[in-house]
Structures are given as C-alpha cells and as structure tokens.
Design a protein around this motif. Structure first.
Motif, mmCIF file in Angstrom:
data_model
loop_
_atom_site.group_PDB
_atom_site.id
_atom_site.type_symbol
_atom_site.label_atom_id
_atom_site.label_comp_id
_atom_site.label_asym_id
_atom_site.label_seq_id
_atom_site.Cartn_x
_atom_site.Cartn_y
_atom_site.Cartn_z
ATOM 1 N N GLU A 114 14.625 18.807 14.750
ATOM 2 C CA GLU A 114 15.503 19.761 15.054
ATOM 3 C C GLU A 114 15.851 20.413 13.650
ATOM 4 O O GLU A 114 16.343 19.473 12.854
ATOM 5 N N PRO A 162 21.075 24.481 16.690
ATOM 6 C CA PRO A 162 19.740 24.646 16.479
ATOM 7 C C PRO A 162 19.297 25.999 16.136
ATOM 8 O O PRO A 162 19.794 26.832 16.680
ATOM 9 N N ARG A 163 18.519 26.114 15.217
ATOM 10 C CA ARG A 163 17.918 27.519 14.899
ATOM 11 C C ARG A 163 17.084 28.213 16.049
ATOM 12 O O ARG A 163 17.103 29.511 16.142
ATOM 13 N N ARG A 164 16.352 27.309 16.708
ATOM 14 C CA ARG A 164 15.514 27.671 17.844
ATOM 15 C C ARG A 164 15.436 26.621 18.878
ATOM 16 O O ARG A 164 15.879 25.482 18.478
ATOM 17 N N GLU A 165 15.179 27.118 19.978
ATOM 18 C CA GLU A 165 14.842 26.187 21.046
ATOM 19 C C GLU A 165 13.635 25.174 20.681
ATOM 20 O O GLU A 165 12.629 25.600 20.182
ATOM 21 N N GLY A 166 13.641 23.945 21.161
ATOM 22 C CA GLY A 166 12.641 23.010 20.812
ATOM 23 C C GLY A 166 12.590 22.448 19.299
ATOM 24 O O GLY A 166 13.294 22.762 18.805
#
Length: 329
Positions: free
Chosen positions: A160, A172-176
């Motif tokens: 992450e 988080p910078r992005r999901e996943g």
C-alpha cells in the motif's frame, strides 16, 4: 545468579569494565579492576587477571599496561571504531530525517556502547539542524530489510502506498495494492527510494520507502530484467533529480559563474566537460539530466549563477515553468 555462575562470566565482565571504564585518558589500577569485578559478585586475584588480559589480547582486544613510578595502570587502546568515525555516525543518525527520533536515540545508545562512558558523553553531543523533520514511520527499517530480501530472492512485491491529505493525514494514494518488481534501493535528498518496474505501465517507477505500508513478498518472479540490464544504475540515479523525473535523460547546456564550479561538480560529477564561456567570469558545461520540476527548481535556486543555455526547447520549458510559478501563465 549464583556466585559460581558469575565466576564463569569473569572474562566477559572484565571486557565490559575495560570497555566502559577505560580509554586513552582514563585508566584503572589493579585494585580498581578487582573492585569493579566484585560489584558483579566476582572474586579474583592479580595473577588470574593477568591471564585474563592475555586471553582478551588473543581475542584481538587491545589491553594496554602503563607503568608510572611503582604503579601500573591498565586501559583499552585501539577499538573497532575510532572516535572520529563514531562521531560521524552519531551526527549522521541524529541529523537524518529518514530515521525517527525514537530510533535515533536507540541507535546512538548502541553506538555509545562501543566506547568508554567518558567518550560516550562526548558522542552524545546534539547535532542542531534547523527545521529538521524526522520521519514518523517506525517500521521503515523492517520494510527496507524486506525490500532487500525481495531483491535478493528475485520476487515481486505488493504494498500500500500512502500520501498526505489536507488534514495532514497519511492515506492510501489509490484503492488496492501496488504490484511491483523491486530492483534497487537508493538514497536521495535524505530519503530512501525503491526503484521498481511496473509491468502494467511498462516503465520504471520510484516510491518513497517511508510511505510504503503492508509490504508482502509474493511468490511471483520479478519482471523488467531486460529494462534494468539496459541501463547503468549509477548514472540513472545521478540523472534523476529528486527521484521524480518522468522523461529519459537528455543533454542540457549550462553556463555557470566560475566560483560555482564546486557546486556544479558536486551535483554532476567531476567528469563533466568544462570550458570558458564567451561571458567573462563564466564557464559552460554539458550534462545529462532527467528533465523535471526538481531540476528546474535546482537551477532557479542558484539565483542566476547557473543558467540553462540550451537546447532551446529545454530553455523554453524552463521559462514556461518560471512564468507558471509567477502566476503569469
């Protein structure tokens, strides 16, 4: 611990006494040594101490005896690290923003344990760095270790990746999770960076290690070997200003005031060509850099003492960036 058990540790405690209580300027007499041993519940006679000193010398520990008049004094001489080397290490640990304040104290405690308690006081001098910001990620040391393991084992990783929001929170910078192939770790601008290959985007990407969380080493083999075998990593890192360059390295012509030569060489290395400029008191050079905001920022920070003179498209990019920063575009 029983007295007998303490006696078995006599050599260990004797080494500790000589390490912590003596140095070139602080020595102990035999009665003082025996007195220190008694504090650990150990009784000894002079002859056994002489034998123990010989055993320590056989182990590579420099136990020295000085005679002054009718008195004999004992101390530890050469050590694994010289004081100058340890001072450098303490300064680096204390001033590095990569290392948390808590970890700095722990590391300095370990470093000072290598010298006498008198030298330790000298090592504990504080390094004053105005505005120094320490990282808050305590797990970074373990992440670095895991990244080295992944590289050594030729495995891909998932993690992450975090960024700051306006509430000054790391999110988080992005999901996943990111799915990357780690190839190198480098140190730039007081931060650790992971250099990895992104299969989906088919390009090299960089990640601040202190912003990595939930790192997992997968069973998948790394990808991007052909890409990394085709580049010289040392040159690549040297060209990559601030680790955020997005374009390939390109040649840029710079003109600098002669008294700035040291700064230019420190930045680009001593192998760059330097020749007198048509402007008196100035010189020209040609360097290969990653064109980025960080590169332009470095030039701007030189206050006009370093100038871009070509190519014209790079110079126009610099002018455009300056106008943008001035709010004129």
């Amino acid at each position: 611990m029983s007295k007998g058990a303490n006696q078995k540790l006599k050599l260990y405690y004797l080494n500790q006494i000589m390490t912590r209580k003596t140095d070139d300027e602080h020595r102990l007499t035999m009665p003082e040594i025996l007195s220190h041993l008694e504090k650990y519940g150990i009784t000894a006679d002079r002859k056994s101490i002489y034998d123990d000193f010989e055993a320590l010398r056989d182990l590579g520990i420099d136990i020295i005896m000085d005679k002054e008049g009718r008195s004999y004094y004992y101390y530890m001489g050469d050590r694994a690290f010289e004081m100058a080397e340890l001072k450098l290490l303490v300064d680096a640990v204390q001033s590095s923003k990569f290392i948390t304040a808590k970890k700095s104290d722990e590391l300095i405690d370990k470093i000072t344990g290598l010298v006498s308690e008198y030298q330790a006081k000298e090592l504990r001098r504080q390094v004053e760095v105005q505005g120094r910001i320490k990282t808050m990620n305590e797990s970074i040391y373990y992440i670095v270790d895991e990244l080295h393991s992944a590289i050594l084992e030729n495995k891909k990783i998932t993690f992450e990746y975090l960024t700051w929001n306006l509430k000054k929170e790391m999110v988080p910078r992005r999901e996943g999770l990111y799915d990357e192939s780690p190839w190198a770790l480098t140190w730039d601008d007081e931060n650790y960076y992971l250099i990895a290959y992104d299969t989906q985007e088919k390009k090299i990407k960089h990640f601040r290690v202190d912003k990595i969380r939930k790192l997992t080493i997968t069973d998948k083999v790394r990808e991007g070997r052909d890409v990394f075998e085709a580049i010289d990593m040392a040159s690549y890192i040297n060209m990559n200003f601030g680790m955020f360059g997005k374009a390939a390295g390109v040649p840029v012509h710079l003109r600098f005031k002669n008294d700035m030569v040291g700064i230019v060489i420190d930045r680009f290395g001593k192998d760059i060509p330097i020749k007198p400029s048509e402007e008196e008191g100035w010189s020209d050079t040609r360097v290969t850099v990653m064109i980025s905001g960080q590169f332009f920022g470095w030039v701007f920070a030189m206050g006009g003492l370093v100038k871009i003179t070509g190519p014209e498209d790079i110079l126009e990019m610099f002018r455009k960036e300056c106008r943008k920063q001035l709010g004129q575009e």
